[in-house]
Design a protein around this motif. Structure first.
Motif, PDB file in Angstrom:
ATOM      1  N   ASP A  34     -68.137 -42.491  81.855  1.00 45.70           N
ATOM      2  CA  ASP A  34     -67.211 -41.619  82.576  1.00 45.70           C
ATOM      3  C   ASP A  34     -67.932 -40.606  83.447  1.00 45.70           C
ATOM      4  OD1 ASP A  34     -68.157 -40.340  80.192  1.00 45.70           O
ATOM      5  OD2 ASP A  34     -66.606 -38.811  80.455  1.00 45.70           O
ATOM      6  N   SER A  35     -69.236 -40.786  83.634  1.00 50.88           N
ATOM      7  CA  SER A  35     -69.991 -39.858  84.478  1.00 50.88           C
ATOM      8  C   SER A  35     -69.535 -39.968  85.928  1.00 50.88           C
ATOM      9  CB  SER A  35     -71.484 -40.172  84.392  1.00 50.88           C
ATOM     10  OG  SER A  35     -72.194 -39.385  85.344  1.00 50.88           O
ATOM     11  N   PRO A  36     -69.427 -38.851  86.645  1.00 49.86           N
ATOM     12  CA  PRO A  36     -69.055 -38.891  88.069  1.00 49.86           C
ATOM     13  C   PRO A  36     -70.017 -39.737  88.909  1.00 49.86           C
ATOM     14  CG  PRO A  36     -68.913 -36.657  87.231  1.00 49.86           C
ATOM     15  CD  PRO A  36     -69.561 -37.467  86.151  1.00 49.86           C
ATOM     16  N   THR A  37     -71.226 -39.966  88.409  1.00 51.61           N
ATOM     17  CA  THR A  37     -72.186 -40.775  89.172  1.00 51.61           C
ATOM     18  C   THR A  37     -71.837 -42.252  89.136  1.00 51.61           C
ATOM     19  OG1 THR A  37     -73.630 -41.074  87.246  1.00 51.61           O
ATOM     20  CG2 THR A  37     -74.036 -39.143  88.637  1.00 51.61           C
ATOM     21  N   GLN A  38     -70.898 -42.649  88.260  1.00 48.21           N
ATOM     22  CA  GLN A  38     -70.574 -44.067  88.095  1.00 48.21           C
ATOM     23  C   GLN A  38     -69.408 -44.541  88.955  1.00 48.21           C
ATOM     24  OE1 GLN A  38     -72.705 -46.068  86.072  1.00 48.21           O
ATOM     25  NE2 GLN A  38     -73.672 -44.108  86.572  1.00 48.21           N
ATOM     26  N   ARG A  39     -68.944 -43.664  89.833  1.00 42.83           N
ATOM     27  CA  ARG A  39     -67.801 -44.060  90.666  1.00 42.83           C
ATOM     28  C   ARG A  39     -68.184 -45.107  91.697  1.00 42.83           C
ATOM     29  NH1 ARG A  39     -63.026 -42.082  89.847  1.00 42.83           N
ATOM     30  NH2 ARG A  39     -62.796 -40.148  88.686  1.00 42.83           N
ATOM     31  N   VAL A  40     -69.377 -45.071  92.209  1.00 47.48           N
ATOM     32  CA  VAL A  40     -69.822 -46.061  93.192  1.00 47.48           C
ATOM     33  C   VAL A  40     -71.165 -46.595  92.764  1.00 47.48           C
ATOM     34  CG1 VAL A  40     -70.281 -46.552  95.606  1.00 47.48           C
ATOM     35  CG2 VAL A  40     -68.692 -44.735  94.995  1.00 47.48           C
ATOM     36  N   GLY A  41     -71.293 -47.904  92.743  1.00 47.91           N
ATOM     37  CA  GLY A  41     -72.570 -48.498  92.367  1.00 47.91           C
ATOM     38  C   GLY A  41     -72.397 -49.943  92.014  1.00 47.91           C
ATOM     39  N   GLY A  42     -73.432 -50.582  91.584  1.00 47.29           N
ATOM     40  CA  GLY A  42     -73.352 -51.983  91.202  1.00 47.29           C
ATOM     41  C   GLY A  42     -73.585 -52.901  92.379  1.00 47.29           C
ATOM     42  N   GLY A  77     -51.236 -59.204  92.342  1.00 53.05           N
ATOM     43  CA  GLY A  77     -51.298 -60.648  92.544  1.00 53.05           C
ATOM     44  C   GLY A  77     -49.905 -61.243  92.635  1.00 53.05           C
ATOM     45  N   ASP A  78     -49.643 -62.276  91.851  1.00 49.78           N
ATOM     46  CA  ASP A  78     -48.317 -62.899  91.874  1.00 49.78           C
ATOM     47  C   ASP A  78     -47.386 -62.318  90.814  1.00 49.78           C
ATOM     48  OD1 ASP A  78     -49.256 -63.923  89.495  1.00 49.78           O
ATOM     49  OD2 ASP A  78     -49.219 -66.019  90.107  1.00 49.78           O
ATOM     50  N   GLY A  79     -47.831 -61.200  90.208  1.00 52.48           N
ATOM     51  CA  GLY A  79     -47.028 -60.555  89.166  1.00 52.48           C
ATOM     52  C   GLY A  79     -47.457 -60.948  87.770  1.00 52.48           C
ATOM     53  N   THR A  80     -48.069 -62.126  87.644  1.00 49.54           N
ATOM     54  CA  THR A  80     -48.573 -62.600  86.353  1.00 49.54           C
ATOM     55  C   THR A  80     -50.099 -62.563  86.318  1.00 49.54           C
ATOM     56  OG1 THR A  80     -46.665 -64.065  86.116  1.00 49.54           O
ATOM     57  CG2 THR A  80     -48.579 -64.544  84.740  1.00 49.54           C
ATOM     58  N   ILE A  81     -50.718 -62.975  87.417  1.00 49.69           N
ATOM     59  CA  ILE A  81     -52.174 -63.001  87.507  1.00 49.69           C
ATOM     60  C   ILE A  81     -52.621 -62.237  88.755  1.00 49.69           C
ATOM     61  CG2 ILE A  81     -54.215 -64.464  87.804  1.00 49.69           C
ATOM     62  CD1 ILE A  81     -52.769 -66.628  86.227  1.00 49.69           C
ATOM     63  N   GLY A  82     -53.526 -61.282  88.567  1.00 51.27           N
ATOM     64  CA  GLY A  82     -54.076 -60.517  89.682  1.00 51.27           C
ATOM     65  C   GLY A  82     -55.575 -60.705  89.762  1.00 51.27           C
ATOM     66  N   GLU A  83     -56.226 -59.827  90.532  1.00 51.94           N
ATOM     67  CA  GLU A  83     -57.670 -59.895  90.698  1.00 51.94           C
ATOM     68  C   GLU A  83     -58.321 -58.631  90.148  1.00 51.94           C
ATOM     69  OE1 GLU A  83     -58.382 -62.547  94.675  1.00 51.94           O
ATOM     70  OE2 GLU A  83     -57.664 -60.505  94.974  1.00 51.94           O
ATOM     71  N   ASP A  84     -59.450 -58.798  89.487  1.00 49.73           N
ATOM     72  CA  ASP A  84     -60.195 -57.681  88.908  1.00 49.73           C
ATOM     73  C   ASP A  84     -60.895 -56.913  90.023  1.00 49.73           C
ATOM     74  OD1 ASP A  84     -62.025 -55.974  87.644  1.00 49.73           O
ATOM     75  OD2 ASP A  84     -62.269 -57.331  85.951  1.00 49.73           O
ATOM     76  N   ILE A  85     -60.431 -55.691  90.305  1.00 53.39           N
ATOM     77  CA  ILE A  85     -61.032 -54.851  91.349  1.00 53.39           C
ATOM     78  C   ILE A  85     -61.514 -53.529  90.744  1.00 53.39           C
ATOM     79  CG2 ILE A  85     -59.790 -55.885  93.298  1.00 53.39           C
ATOM     80  CD1 ILE A  85     -57.834 -53.475  93.109  1.00 53.39           C
ATOM     81  N   THR A  86     -61.984 -53.594  89.499  1.00 51.52           N
ATOM     82  CA  THR A  86     -62.393 -52.392  88.770  1.00 51.52           C
ATOM     83  C   THR A  86     -63.401 -51.560  89.555  1.00 51.52           C
ATOM     84  OG1 THR A  86     -62.085 -53.615  86.702  1.00 51.52           O
ATOM     85  CG2 THR A  86     -63.311 -51.544  86.584  1.00 51.52           C
ATOM     86  N   ALA A  87     -64.436 -52.213  90.084  1.00 49.48           N
ATOM     87  CA  ALA A  87     -65.496 -51.474  90.779  1.00 49.48           C
ATOM     88  C   ALA A  87     -64.945 -50.704  91.971  1.00 49.48           C
ATOM     89  CB  ALA A  87     -66.587 -52.444  91.234  1.00 49.48           C
ATOM     90  N   ASN A  88     -64.007 -51.312  92.702  1.00 50.43           N
ATOM     91  CA  ASN A  88     -63.430 -50.628  93.856  1.00 50.43           C
ATOM     92  C   ASN A  88     -62.484 -49.508  93.448  1.00 50.43           C
ATOM     93  OD1 ASN A  88     -64.834 -52.230  95.630  1.00 50.43           O
ATOM     94  ND2 ASN A  88     -63.173 -53.669  95.973  1.00 50.43           N
TER      95      ASN A  88
END
Length: 668
Positions: free
Chosen positions: A58-66, A137-148
């Motif tokens: 939860d560090s503020p430094t982890q908002r952008v990276g990877g 997504g289609d309401g049942t399946i979406g896309e993992d956009i955690t990093a964004n």
């Protein structure tokens, strides 16, 4: 500095920076200058680089990276992200209100919320930490956009309580960010975004989180997907809980106690809409009580306890230059108006649907006319009417052809239909449109195989039916224009991955007439395999809820075709799954279980089963698992720290079990 002293300093900096972010991005009440925040962040980065073991999730430094992603992984939602029914005028709203009062009486309230024009997302938290975020997504399946999503500073990486829950909201691009982004794009000679909604969606689907971070997105949370043990009994309480946990909600919401107050709220925000710092495209009206929401229930596509009022569409005038004809996958000819480019509701419009020949005759639409254009629901451009008084005499009446523009077969008008239809099953346009439908997101969901690629493959005669998609090779694809090694491999991987889809995806993708995505799911659950469905009689089909006579006739007729069975054999040989992967539906009357036909509510913390496991087991035994306790509840299973649901169950005299008793009954 030793590790202990560094740990203390890092914790202090993380706490300060998270608090400052909350004040700035959620409360819009910054307490320190930007320069001070930036200085503290630099200090934290230095400490974490020197002592990497002190870096927390939860560090503020982890908002952008990877690293930059190759593609987004698919995510199945724990509960569907349903769309809302629409209201376009006062009459629609009063009709909605009448139906609510008929169902629950007059003792209820509404919560009205601004309908943010952005991208619907879901956020998952475990023990208070943000672990995953996905698109609708289609309401049942979406896309993992955690990093964004982590780059959106108003999304807390750690909640104020160590709670596990899933929340839903609308990510959006503020008007100021949109203007700045387009200014930069224009300076670079790039095509600007059409509107903030498109810009937000494009930003969150960037494969490089660092690019997404530069877009300065924001979010409003509006719902808790699974209320679990929150003790929440209303929509307004749920929003207040989101506030307490540190989420950003829209504070312009209002509780209304009758439809007149709802209408006044809508008038107010119709007038104030231009003054907001973000785009809204309507007002969402929800029944406040969760118990009453349960009573109202759902249709196949949307909840009966909520409706989205859409603002009246903006209307503009332009010239209709031509009318084109398009042949759809069912053979229907749809006329399309080709217009002089004009800006409507934030986008440039050059084409608008004319629906059918009767509409063209009814509105007396002619080539060369000055026409009024609007976007239906702020989305689909349509011609409203013709300005006949501006005619010069040079306008031309439009004549529908008697032959299909794609295959020259004779066009027919079936009984009861207004549309002209090409009934040639080998019509190239129908085949091409059917292929486009098959790979679409709501069907087989094959990434990178969009309309342009399908059209190219069809033109090059590499695919003639859906089975050919699974025969494509690297050598065939690499030889095509604009297809490089990386894109070819990505496409082949997506095709391979689609083979494992559950049966309902394939059923919908095949385009059986009258069978939509909801009906496809119902059929897959009922019959389990394609083979069983193909042998179903009309009587068996119509005995199923949601399957009417017309759909049953269409399904029987489809599976009577020899070419259909040949196609299915090809798909099976290619390794495409032909079975349903979810829990099979069994008629309640055939289930020999205590739970068959009963409404069950789970409350409190379970130790031997997860909530989803318990729900799945109960539903497989014929139970309806509800989210709140009412007079219709038959059983409440109370785990550790059961709260208000247990109290209500006891006050209503509802049967209550503990987890041990549930486990015993499930084993029988």
């Amino acid at each position: 500095m030793d590790l202990k002293a560094a740990e203390k300093k890092v914790l202090e900096l993380q706490t300060l920076l998270n608090q400052y972010s909350y004040e700035y991005y959620v409360m819009d009440q910054p307490s320190v200058p930007d320069a001070e925040y930036d200085r503290l962040l630099r200090d934290l980065i230095e400490y974490e680089e020197k002592f990497p073991e002190l870096q927390t999730q939860d560090s503020p430094t982890q908002r952008v990276g990877g690293a930059i992603l190759d593609m987004f992984e698919k995510v199945e939602h724990s509960t569907p992200m349903l769309s809302l029914g629409n209201a376009f005028n006062e009459s629609d709203l009063r009709d909605f209100d009448r139906k609510v009062r008929q169902a629950v009486g007059d003792d209820f309230s509404y919560v009205c919320e601004l309908k943010i024009d952005g991208l619907a997302v879901t956020l998952q938290y475990e023990n208070g930490y943000f672990v995953r975020g996905a698109t609708r997504g289609d309401g049942t399946i979406g896309e993992d956009i955690t990093a964004n999503l982590k780059t959106i500073k108003s999304i807390p990486l750690k909640l104020r309580e160590p709670i596990s829950l899933e929340v839903r909201g609308e990510a959006f691009m503020p008007k100021k960010s949109f203007e700045s982004l387009n200014m930069v794009k224009e300076e670079r000679g790039e095509e600007p975004f059409a509107n903030p909604r498109n810009a937000a969606a494009g930003s969150l689907r960037q494969l490089d989180p660092k690019l997404a971070a530069k877009r300065n997105l924001d979010i409003f949370l509006y719902a808790i997907a699974d209320l679990g043990e929150t003790g929440v009994i209303s929509q307004s309480e749920g929003l207040n809980l989101l506030d307490r946990l540190g989420f950003k909600t829209n504070r312009e919401r209002k509780t209304c106690f009758n439809i007149e107050e709802v209408l006044a709220y809508i008038v107010e925000w119709t007038e104030q809409r231009p003054n907001l710092a973000y785009d809204i495209d309507g007002i969402v009206v929800k029944v406040n009580s969760l118990e009453q929401q349960d009573e109202l229930g759902y249709t196949a596509k949307s909840p009966r306890w909520a409706i989205a009022y859409k603002f009246p569409a903006e209307e503009v005038i332009t010239t209709l230059r031509e009318i084109e004809l398009n042949v759809g996958r069912t053979g229907v000819l749809t006329p399309t108006a080709v217009l002089d480019p004009v800006r409507v509701a934030g986008t440039t419009v050059q084409r608008a649907s004319l629906h059918n020949e009767d509409l063209i005759r009814e509105k007396d639409i002619r080539i060369g006319d000055q026409v009024v254009v609007k976007k239906a629901g702020d989305i689909i451009p349509e011609v409203v009417n013709v300005l006949a008084e501006r005619r010069t005499g040079d306008e031309l009446e439009f004549q529908m052809p008697t032959e299909c523009p794609e295959c020259s077969s004779e066009l027919v008008r079936l009984d009861g239909e207004v549309a002209l239809r090409c009934i040639n099953p080998k019509c190239p346009a129908q085949i091409r449109e059917g292929l486009i439908h098959f790979v679409s997101r709501t069907a087989m969901n094959i990434d990178s195989l969009g309309e342009k690629v399908i059209s190219l493959l069809f033109k090059e005669e590499l695919i003639q039916d859906v089975a050919d998609i699974y025969k494509l090779t690297y050598d065939q694809l690499i030889a095509l224009e604009r297809m490089g090694d990386k894109s070819v491999n990505k496409l082949l991987q997506a095709i391979e991955a689609s083979k494992s889809n559950s049966l309902e995806k394939l059923l919908f993708g095949l385009g059986i007439r009258h069978v939509g995505s909801k009906a496809a799911k119902t059929l897959a659950r009922e019959f389990g395999t394609m083979e069983a469905l193909s042998k179903a009689s009309r009587e068996e089909l119509t005995s199923i809820n949601e399957i009417g006579d017309k759909m049953a006739d269409s399904i029987v007729a489809y599976f009577e075709l020899e070419e259909v069975h040949a196609l299915l054999n090809e798909l099976e040989a290619a390794g495409v799954n032909l079975a349903y992967k979810g829990a099979r539906a069994v008629p309640v009357e055939e289930i020999d279980s205590f739970f068959a036909g009963k409404t069950v509510v789970l409350t409190g913390k379970l130790h031997q089963l997860t909530r989803n496991e318990a729900k799945e087991k109960l539903e497989a035994l014929g139970a309806n698992v509800a989210g709140s306790v009412s007079k219709k509840t038959d059983l409440v299973v109370a785990g550790e720290d059961a709260g208000s649901k247990l109290d209500k169950a006891e006050s209503l005299g509802v049967l209550v079990w503990d987890e041990e008793r549930l486990i015993e009954e499930l084993k029988k």
